[in-house]
Scaffold this motif. Structure first.
Motif, mmCIF file in Angstrom:
data_model
loop_
_atom_site.group_PDB
_atom_site.id
_atom_site.type_symbol
_atom_site.label_atom_id
_atom_site.label_comp_id
_atom_site.label_asym_id
_atom_site.label_seq_id
_atom_site.Cartn_x
_atom_site.Cartn_y
_atom_site.Cartn_z
ATOM 1 N N GLN A 80 -14.651 -9.657 3.471
ATOM 2 C CA GLN A 80 -15.444 -10.659 2.767
ATOM 3 C C GLN A 80 -14.609 -11.498 1.804
ATOM 4 O O GLN A 80 -15.060 -12.551 1.358
ATOM 5 N N LEU A 81 -13.410 -11.015 1.481
ATOM 6 C CA LEU A 81 -12.519 -11.727 0.560
ATOM 7 C C LEU A 81 -11.213 -12.058 1.265
ATOM 8 O O LEU A 81 -10.777 -11.328 2.153
ATOM 9 N N ALA A 82 -10.584 -13.139 0.849
ATOM 10 C CA ALA A 82 -9.267 -13.482 1.390
ATOM 11 C C ALA A 82 -8.266 -12.403 0.995
ATOM 12 O O ALA A 82 -8.350 -11.839 -0.102
ATOM 13 N N ALA A 83 -7.339 -12.107 1.882
ATOM 14 C CA ALA A 83 -6.310 -11.099 1.589
ATOM 15 C C ALA A 83 -5.540 -11.467 0.324
ATOM 16 O O ALA A 83 -5.213 -10.597 -0.485
ATOM 17 N N SER A 84 -5.279 -12.757 0.132
ATOM 18 C CA SER A 84 -4.526 -13.194 -1.048
ATOM 19 C C SER A 84 -5.289 -12.964 -2.349
ATOM 20 O O SER A 84 -4.693 -12.932 -3.422
ATOM 21 N N ASP A 85 -6.622 -12.782 -2.266
ATOM 22 C CA ASP A 85 -7.416 -12.477 -3.454
ATOM 23 C C ASP A 85 -7.449 -10.982 -3.755
ATOM 24 O O ASP A 85 -7.871 -10.575 -4.838
ATOM 25 N N GLN A 86 -7.022 -10.163 -2.798
ATOM 26 C CA GLN A 86 -7.054 -8.715 -2.961
ATOM 27 C C GLN A 86 -5.669 -8.111 -3.161
ATOM 28 O O GLN A 86 -5.550 -7.024 -3.715
ATOM 29 N N LEU A 87 -4.641 -8.816 -2.686
ATOM 30 C CA LEU A 87 -3.295 -8.241 -2.625
ATOM 31 C C LEU A 87 -2.265 -9.065 -3.370
ATOM 32 O O LEU A 87 -2.416 -10.267 -3.543
ATOM 33 N N THR A 88 -1.187 -8.381 -3.729
ATOM 34 C CA THR A 88 0.041 -9.035 -4.150
ATOM 35 C C THR A 88 1.086 -8.647 -3.115
ATOM 36 O O THR A 88 1.322 -7.460 -2.878
ATOM 37 N N VAL A 89 1.670 -9.632 -2.456
ATOM 38 C CA VAL A 89 2.702 -9.390 -1.449
ATOM 39 C C VAL A 89 3.971 -10.070 -1.936
ATOM 40 O O VAL A 89 3.980 -11.278 -2.195
#
Length: 179
Positions: free
Chosen positions: A51-60
């Motif tokens: 439901q959320l963009a990966a970039s909103d959940q993660l730091t890569v």
């Protein structure tokens, strides 16, 4: 007094492995220093919301530099697949070993809890640069001298094209004799 009556209760349970492991899919963890070529990684035991963009959940990150892009491909209780685009590896702290390779940590972590994540070694390859171009004695072939051995990484045309060597401004200048 009444004696206790033995009873049996049965139930099912499962074990959960909470070890998080990060691995590149189908290739080694490497890319050209120019960045831009997306690749896939899997992360075990690392569920993400669709439901959320990966970039909103993660730091890569690649060492001290953030990924150029990250997208969620799939995620379930056992593993998550991400598509990551590495940044251009060009910074004041960026250093290449002899042979044109720079090794950094590729880290994927939750933004909400940076301790929940995983790291794997990642290699950026610097394309060889032309030092000199001359004709052979018969005038039938070009003899090209590079600043480093070529194809030591056994890379294929799909992972690093030679066109980057011949299309750069520095290489064009060498070929035209301007330098």
């Amino acid at each position: 007094a009444d004696a206790p009556v033995p009873t049996t209760a049965s139930f099912t349970f499962s074990f959960f492995d909470d070890n998080i492991a990060l691995a590149c899919v189908a290739t080694e963890c490497r890319a050209p220093s120019e960045g831009g070529l997306p690749f896939l990684v899997t992360i075990s035991n690392f569920f993400l919301s669709s439901q959320l963009a990966a970039s909103d959940q993660l730091t890569v990150s690649f060492g001290s530099m953030n990924a150029a892009a990250v997208s969620l491909i799939s995620s379930d209780a056992s593993s998550t697949v991400l598509q990551i685009t590495p940044p251009t590896y060009d910074c004041s702290a960026c250093a290449f070993e002899s042979g044109g390779v720079a090794r950094v940590d590729l880290s994927v972590a939750m933004q909400a809890d940076a301790s929940r994540g995983a790291t794997v070694r990642f290699a950026f390859w610097n394309a060889p640069s032309i030092l000199d171009v001359t004709m052979d004695e018969l005038g039938l072939q070009l003899v090209v001298t590079f600043d480093q051995a070529t194809n030591r990484a056994s890379m294929t045309a799909q992972t690093q094209g030679c066109d980057l060597v011949f299309l750069s401004d520095a290489s064009s200048a060498k070929l035209s004799g301007a330098v």
